[in-house]
Design an enzyme around this catalytic site. Structure first.
Site, mmCIF file in Angstrom:
data_model
loop_
_atom_site.group_PDB
_atom_site.id
_atom_site.type_symbol
_atom_site.label_atom_id
_atom_site.label_comp_id
_atom_site.label_asym_id
_atom_site.label_seq_id
_atom_site.Cartn_x
_atom_site.Cartn_y
_atom_site.Cartn_z
ATOM 1 N N MET A 28 0.717 -1.128 0.049
ATOM 2 C CA MET A 28 0.081 -0.058 0.061
ATOM 3 C C MET A 28 0.739 1.290 -0.012
ATOM 4 S SD MET A 28 -2.673 -1.397 3.008
ATOM 5 C CE MET A 28 -3.671 0.288 2.812
ATOM 6 N N ASP A 29 0.801 1.960 -1.268
ATOM 7 C CA ASP A 29 1.522 3.183 -1.288
ATOM 8 C C ASP A 29 1.071 4.192 -2.049
ATOM 9 O OD1 ASP A 29 4.146 4.908 -0.837
ATOM 10 O OD2 ASP A 29 4.925 3.916 -2.952
#
Length: 278
Positions: A79-80
């Site tokens: 998750m970025d």
């Protein structure tokens, strides 16, 4: 637009492109941070598989073009882009993290519906401890609230929850929540949700090496007996029936795996989406 790296003989080669389209970012009228369509609005094929979840029989359907036998068993997600997503909209950073968690919940819902067995999410890396304390505190609170609020759903849907990483560094209240959630969902086997908190691939390898070395010191095993299987059994993903992801997805457009599941992703297919939030 998506950037996709494939090998010729791969699980991804057997998946239709519309599988990956569900992970692309599509701006909607309410500016939701993800591109996942509601299942009711999805064009479904006629194949229906009946499964038992918590004593309730329900139909599991796949969108047209997806084949159940070709679906990955284990999907890992980095998750970025949460902070950048918030900045682009003139919002504060916590809003980005909240949007990321909402998208993650929707992603997990689809994986559960589609029969994927394991999802591992890189929620907070060891490197993230260098971020401002206020931001770290907010993320820890969001994670704790996510786990607490999702408990009933985890139990009803037959989801097992496991946390990997150096949890000795997280707040005591979150440590207690982690212990409770893991214990209460330990016997669930329909779906396995693994959340990596205060985790890195190098940390995982070091702790595995220490564990193997301790077993050698205690004469549990001999040096000559050490092989890949012995090491893999000491990695934190040993909690899973399928410890190595078939597919690893990263959002934000960055083309790297950032110290996530280094051993486990040796043969994973890599999928890079430009979406800032999943």
């Amino acid at each position: 637009m998506l950037s996709l790296r494939l090998r010729r003989t791969s699980v991804c080669k057997t998946l239709p492109q519309n599988f990956f389209q569900f992970f692309s970012h599509q701006k909607t009228s309410d500016d939701r941070p993800h591109g996942f369509p509601p299942l009711a609005a999805t064009n479904l094929n006629s194949g229906v598989i009946e499964e038992e979840i918590g004593g309730i029989e329900q139909a599991m359907q796949l969108p047209e073009g997806l084949r159940r036998e070709s679906m990955p068993r284990h999907v890992a997600v980095i998750m970025d882009g949460n902070s950048r997503w918030a900045r682009q909209r003139g919002l504060l950073t916590p809003s980005g993290h909240e949007a990321g968690l909402r998208s993650m919940k929707e992603f997990i819902r689809l994986c559960l519906q589609w029969g994927i067995k394991v999802v591992t999410v890189f929620a907070f890396s060891i490197d993230n401890w260098t971020r401002p304390k206020e931001e770290v505190d907010i993320v820890m609170t969001l994670i704790e609230n996510l786990l607490k609020s999702g408990l009933d759903d985890f139990i009803r849907e037959g989801t097992r929850v496991s946390i990997i990483g150096d949890t000795s560094r997280v707040p005591k209240s979150l440590q207690r929540t982690i212990c409770e959630i893991q214990e209460m969902t330990r016997e669930n086997s329909k779906f396995h949700f693994i959340m990596a908190i205060s985790y890195s691939g190098t940390y995982d390898l070091v702790q595995a090496c220490k564990s193997v070395a301790q077993k050698v010191r205690d004469a549990v095993i001999q040096v000559e007996e050490i092989n890949e299987s012995v090491v893999q059994h000491e990695l934190e993903t040993k909690c899973s029936e399928f410890p190595c992801p078939d597919l690893l997805i990263r959002t934000s457009g960055e083309v790297r795996i950032s110290n996530f599941l280094l051993w486990q992703s040796a043969y994973s297919e890599l999928f890079f989406a430009k979406a800032l939030v999943l």
